[in-house]
Design a protein around this motif. Sequence first.
Motif, PDB file in Angstrom:
ATOM      1  N   GLY A 117     -18.986  -8.422  -7.456  1.00 21.95           N
ATOM      2  CA  GLY A 117     -19.030  -7.075  -6.911  1.00 21.95           C
ATOM      3  C   GLY A 117     -17.650  -6.614  -6.472  1.00 21.95           C
ATOM      4  N   PHE A 118     -17.537  -5.331  -6.174  1.00 19.05           N
ATOM      5  CA  PHE A 118     -16.253  -4.725  -5.814  1.00 19.05           C
ATOM      6  C   PHE A 118     -15.640  -5.356  -4.562  1.00 19.05           C
ATOM      7  N   GLU A 119     -16.474  -6.010  -3.732  1.00 15.93           N
ATOM      8  CA  GLU A 119     -15.990  -6.609  -2.487  1.00 15.93           C
ATOM      9  C   GLU A 119     -15.117  -7.839  -2.718  1.00 15.93           C
ATOM     10  N   CYS A 120     -15.189  -8.406  -3.918  1.00 18.89           N
ATOM     11  CA  CYS A 120     -14.624  -9.740  -4.162  1.00 18.89           C
ATOM     12  C   CYS A 120     -13.106  -9.774  -4.064  1.00 18.89           C
ATOM     13  N   ALA A 121     -12.587 -10.972  -3.852  1.00 21.56           N
ATOM     14  CA  ALA A 121     -11.151 -11.215  -3.949  1.00 21.56           C
ATOM     15  C   ALA A 121     -10.772 -11.309  -5.418  1.00 21.56           C
ATOM     16  N   GLY A 122      -9.491 -11.126  -5.703  1.00 28.22           N
ATOM     17  CA  GLY A 122      -9.064 -11.220  -7.094  1.00 28.22           C
ATOM     18  C   GLY A 122      -9.362  -9.938  -7.841  1.00 28.22           C
ATOM     19  N   HIS A 123      -9.796 -10.078  -9.085  1.00 26.25           N
ATOM     20  CA  HIS A 123      -9.985  -8.913  -9.950  1.00 26.25           C
ATOM     21  C   HIS A 123     -11.438  -8.448  -9.969  1.00 26.25           C
ATOM     22  N   ALA A 170      -6.559  -5.580  -8.417  1.00 27.74           N
ATOM     23  CA  ALA A 170      -6.710  -6.886  -7.769  1.00 27.74           C
ATOM     24  C   ALA A 170      -6.842  -6.674  -6.268  1.00 27.74           C
ATOM     25  N   ARG A 171      -7.801  -7.355  -5.653  1.00 28.53           N
ATOM     26  CA  ARG A 171      -7.956  -7.288  -4.198  1.00 28.53           C
ATOM     27  C   ARG A 171      -7.242  -8.485  -3.585  1.00 28.53           C
ATOM     28  N   VAL A 172      -6.303  -8.211  -2.711  1.00 27.49           N
ATOM     29  CA  VAL A 172      -5.513  -9.256  -2.068  1.00 27.49           C
ATOM     30  C   VAL A 172      -5.465  -9.018  -0.562  1.00 27.49           C
ATOM     31  N   ALA A 173      -5.006 -10.010   0.166  1.00 31.52           N
ATOM     32  CA  ALA A 173      -4.902  -9.878   1.613  1.00 31.52           C
ATOM     33  C   ALA A 173      -3.873  -8.809   1.977  1.00 31.52           C
ATOM     34  N   ASN A 174      -4.138  -8.135   3.075  1.00 30.76           N
ATOM     35  CA  ASN A 174      -3.207  -7.146   3.596  1.00 30.76           C
ATOM     36  C   ASN A 174      -2.016  -7.860   4.225  1.00 30.76           C
ATOM     37  N   ASN A 175      -0.832  -7.640   3.682  1.00 35.91           N
ATOM     38  CA  ASN A 175       0.392  -8.175   4.281  1.00 35.91           C
ATOM     39  C   ASN A 175       1.567  -7.283   3.888  1.00 35.91           C
ATOM     40  N   GLU A 176       2.737  -7.670   4.292  1.00 35.36           N
ATOM     41  CA  GLU A 176       3.925  -6.853   4.036  1.00 35.36           C
ATOM     42  C   GLU A 176       4.133  -6.608   2.550  1.00 35.36           C
ATOM     43  N   ILE A 177       3.895  -7.640   1.740  1.00 39.18           N
ATOM     44  CA  ILE A 177       4.147  -7.527   0.303  1.00 39.18           C
ATOM     45  C   ILE A 177       3.102  -6.643  -0.385  1.00 39.18           C
ATOM     46  N   SER A 178       1.821  -6.845  -0.068  1.00 42.71           N
ATOM     47  CA  SER A 178       0.790  -6.042  -0.732  1.00 42.71           C
ATOM     48  C   SER A 178       0.912  -4.568  -0.356  1.00 42.71           C
TER      49      SER A 178
END
Length: 324
Positions: free
Chosen positions: A145-151, A238-246
């Motif tokens: 589902g759309f909630e997932c990590a990654g793609h 891609a869903r990734v953690a919120n950080n400075e780079i993302s």
Amino acid sequence: MTLRTRFTEEFGVEHPIVQGGMMWVGRAELAAAVSEAGGLGIITALTQPTPDDLLAEIEKARSLTDKPFGVNVTILPSINPPPYQDYVKAIIESGVKIVETAGSNPEPFLPYYKEAGIKVLHKCTSVRHALKAQKIGVDGVSIDGFECAGHPGEDDVPGLILIPAATQVLDIPVIASGGIADARGLVAALALGADGVNMGTRFMCTQESAIHQTVKEQIVAHSERDTQLIFRTMHNTARVANNEISRKVVEIEKSGGKFEDVRDLVAGARGRRVFEEGDLDAGIWSAGQVQGLINDIPTCAELVSRMVTEAESIIKSRLADMLA
């Protein structure tokens, strides 16, 4: 209580709980711990530098559990693609009987898996792709589902819709993936017609997970709002953690930047540093919205046991009481 489903029966596992393959995370210790707890642990093939290294990792897992575990092979476009055929050959030689495939169409490799008696669980992000996977002969699908990590694909369909949409048209076992961290998610997935659940971020945040303790603690601290969607403008979300780079990648995309403008920021080697060194802003790292439901760092045995026990309570008590 034992939750028997088509997945547990056909894939030979005790509980309908899968630890999905994750780059830099799916190593022998984690996979073996999940399998020993009664779930299905999965080693990520391409985390290992060579097919021989993969064979050694499989043997390490075998030294830790005699229960079934699988190997993930993700095929993605690459400037310098790894020798996929050699990794597949190594898996077959190892005697592993379950493979999780993801990314591109696994059809070219299916005859080799079938001949070796290997069951294939293919990861999909849409019903149409799941139907195609069933048509070419995979044994089950794990649908994200759309909630997932990654793609999560490009359709933006959440699990509450995607899971029943898939299960109502598929004949093979369906594993629900994305947004699941506990017994509530397990019971909900089963109610939606799934035959089990796949958890990535939740298994990252366990004691046997090889990622740095700082990353695990950050997952616990994060809420469901602490992710970023990158590569949206490139149609490779891609869903990734919120950080400075993302956040920087999203900003560059919004200003019209192309992949060349973020290539260095999203390099896999930088993400690997996050997991190995605990530098949370070294690069991008995958994490799902389910972070908001993760409050501790248990062993895999504690997590699986808790999920199954609490699922029994939900089914036999809370839901049963509603019928009174």
